[in-house]
Write a protein that holds these residues in place. Sequence first.
Motif, short mmCIF file in Angstrom:
data_model
loop_
_atom_site.label_atom_id
_atom_site.label_comp_id
_atom_site.label_asym_id
_atom_site.label_seq_id
_atom_site.Cartn_x
_atom_site.Cartn_y
_atom_site.Cartn_z
N ARG A 10 0.83 -1.21 0.00
CA ARG A 10 0.00 0.00 0.00
C ARG A 10 0.86 1.26 0.00
NH1 ARG A 10 -2.77 -3.06 3.88
NH2 ARG A 10 -2.08 -1.66 5.53
N VAL A 11 1.95 1.24 0.78
CA VAL A 11 2.85 2.39 0.82
C VAL A 11 3.53 2.56 -0.55
CG1 VAL A 11 4.97 3.32 1.83
CG2 VAL A 11 3.21 2.33 3.31
N ALA A 12 3.98 1.47 -1.14
CA ALA A 12 4.61 1.54 -2.46
C ALA A 12 3.64 2.10 -3.49
CB ALA A 12 5.11 0.16 -2.89
N ALA A 13 2.38 1.69 -3.42
CA ALA A 13 1.37 2.20 -4.35
C ALA A 13 1.16 3.69 -4.16
CB ALA A 13 0.05 1.45 -4.16
N GLU A 14 1.18 4.16 -2.93
CA GLU A 14 1.01 5.59 -2.67
C GLU A 14 2.22 6.38 -3.16
OE1 GLU A 14 -0.92 8.91 -2.05
OE2 GLU A 14 -1.81 6.90 -1.93
N ILE A 15 3.41 5.83 -3.00
CA ILE A 15 4.61 6.51 -3.52
C ILE A 15 4.50 6.61 -5.04
CG2 ILE A 15 7.11 6.32 -3.86
CD1 ILE A 15 7.20 4.93 -1.06
N ARG A 16 4.12 5.52 -5.71
CA ARG A 16 3.96 5.53 -7.17
C ARG A 16 2.92 6.58 -7.59
NH1 ARG A 16 3.54 -0.03 -6.48
NH2 ARG A 16 1.34 0.06 -7.06
N ALA A 17 1.81 6.62 -6.87
CA ALA A 17 0.75 7.57 -7.21
C ALA A 17 1.21 9.02 -7.05
CB ALA A 17 -0.49 7.31 -6.34
N GLU A 18 1.90 9.31 -5.95
CA GLU A 18 2.39 10.67 -5.73
C GLU A 18 3.46 11.04 -6.75
OE1 GLU A 18 2.35 14.41 -4.38
OE2 GLU A 18 0.97 12.85 -3.71
N MET A 19 4.32 10.09 -7.08
CA MET A 19 5.32 10.35 -8.11
C MET A 19 4.65 10.66 -9.45
SD MET A 19 8.26 7.53 -7.21
CE MET A 19 9.14 7.76 -8.75
N ALA A 20 3.60 9.94 -9.78
CA ALA A 20 2.88 10.18 -11.03
C ALA A 20 2.22 11.56 -11.01
CB ALA A 20 1.84 9.09 -11.25
N GLN A 22 3.21 14.13 -9.51
CA GLN A 22 4.26 15.15 -9.61
C GLN A 22 5.15 14.96 -10.84
OE1 GLN A 22 6.50 15.88 -6.03
NE2 GLN A 22 4.71 15.55 -4.72
N LYS A 23 4.86 13.94 -11.63
CA LYS A 23 5.66 13.62 -12.82
C LYS A 23 7.13 13.38 -12.46
CE LYS A 23 2.61 16.04 -16.06
NZ LYS A 23 1.45 15.74 -15.35
N ARG A 24 7.34 12.65 -11.37
CA ARG A 24 8.69 12.26 -10.93
C ARG A 24 8.98 10.86 -11.46
NH1 ARG A 24 10.93 15.24 -6.32
NH2 ARG A 24 9.73 17.14 -6.22
N THR A 25 10.25 10.54 -11.62
CA THR A 25 10.62 9.25 -12.19
C THR A 25 11.37 8.37 -11.19
OG1 THR A 25 12.80 9.97 -12.98
CG2 THR A 25 10.91 10.37 -14.45
N GLY A 26 11.42 7.10 -11.53
CA GLY A 26 12.19 6.15 -10.73
C GLY A 26 13.68 6.47 -10.75
N VAL A 27 14.14 7.01 -11.86
CA VAL A 27 15.55 7.40 -11.96
C VAL A 27 15.84 8.51 -10.94
CG1 VAL A 27 17.29 8.46 -13.46
CG2 VAL A 27 15.78 6.68 -14.36
N GLN A 28 14.94 9.46 -10.84
CA GLN A 28 15.12 10.56 -9.88
C GLN A 28 15.11 10.03 -8.45
OE1 GLN A 28 11.75 12.78 -11.32
NE2 GLN A 28 13.08 14.38 -12.18
N LEU A 29 14.18 9.13 -8.17
CA LEU A 29 14.11 8.55 -6.82
C LEU A 29 15.36 7.73 -6.52
CD1 LEU A 29 12.69 8.12 -4.15
CD2 LEU A 29 11.36 6.29 -5.22
N ALA A 30 15.87 7.03 -7.51
CA ALA A 30 17.10 6.25 -7.32
C ALA A 30 18.26 7.16 -6.91
CB ALA A 30 17.44 5.48 -8.60
N GLU A 31 18.33 8.34 -7.51
CA GLU A 31 19.38 9.29 -7.13
C GLU A 31 19.23 9.70 -5.67
OE1 GLU A 31 19.32 12.55 -9.89
OE2 GLU A 31 19.74 11.24 -11.60
N VAL A 32 18.01 9.96 -5.25
CA VAL A 32 17.73 10.36 -3.87
C VAL A 32 18.12 9.25 -2.89
CG1 VAL A 32 15.89 10.94 -2.23
CG2 VAL A 32 15.93 12.00 -4.48
N LEU A 33 17.75 8.01 -3.25
CA LEU A 33 18.01 6.87 -2.37
C LEU A 33 19.41 6.29 -2.55
CD1 LEU A 33 14.60 4.99 -2.64
CD2 LEU A 33 15.36 6.60 -0.88
N GLN A 34 20.13 6.80 -3.53
CA GLN A 34 21.49 6.33 -3.83
C GLN A 34 21.51 4.83 -4.09
OE1 GLN A 34 24.08 7.81 -0.73
NE2 GLN A 34 23.71 9.93 -1.32
N CYS A 35 20.64 4.43 -5.02
CA CYS A 35 20.57 3.02 -5.41
C CYS A 35 20.29 2.98 -6.91
CB CYS A 35 19.50 2.28 -4.62
SG CYS A 35 17.82 2.85 -4.95
N SER A 36 20.19 1.79 -7.45
CA SER A 36 19.94 1.66 -8.89
C SER A 36 18.45 1.87 -9.18
CB SER A 36 20.37 0.28 -9.38
OG SER A 36 19.51 -0.71 -8.85
N GLN A 37 18.18 2.20 -10.43
CA GLN A 37 16.80 2.35 -10.87
C GLN A 37 16.08 1.01 -10.80
OE1 GLN A 37 15.07 1.34 -13.93
NE2 GLN A 37 13.26 2.39 -13.16
#
Length: 79
Positions: A10-20, A22-37
Amino acid sequence: MGTPATFRQRVAAEIRAEMARQKRTGVQLAEVLQCSQQSVSRRLAEGQGLDLDELPLIAEWLGIDVLDLIAPGRERVSA
């Protein structure tokens, strides 16, 4: 009827929804979390490997309260 979603799903779904929203991408989140896409994709796909300790960082990046990720749609109480 399907299996109920887990808390992490449920939390992952909410993160995906909020990213959508705001038109944010997984690549951007990967940079924030310092991990791979790919790691972000796995985390957000079904909540697998989603580290709940990262939620404050993700919420800050999205400019929202962490409670918006774990209790979306909750009624906000004014202080």
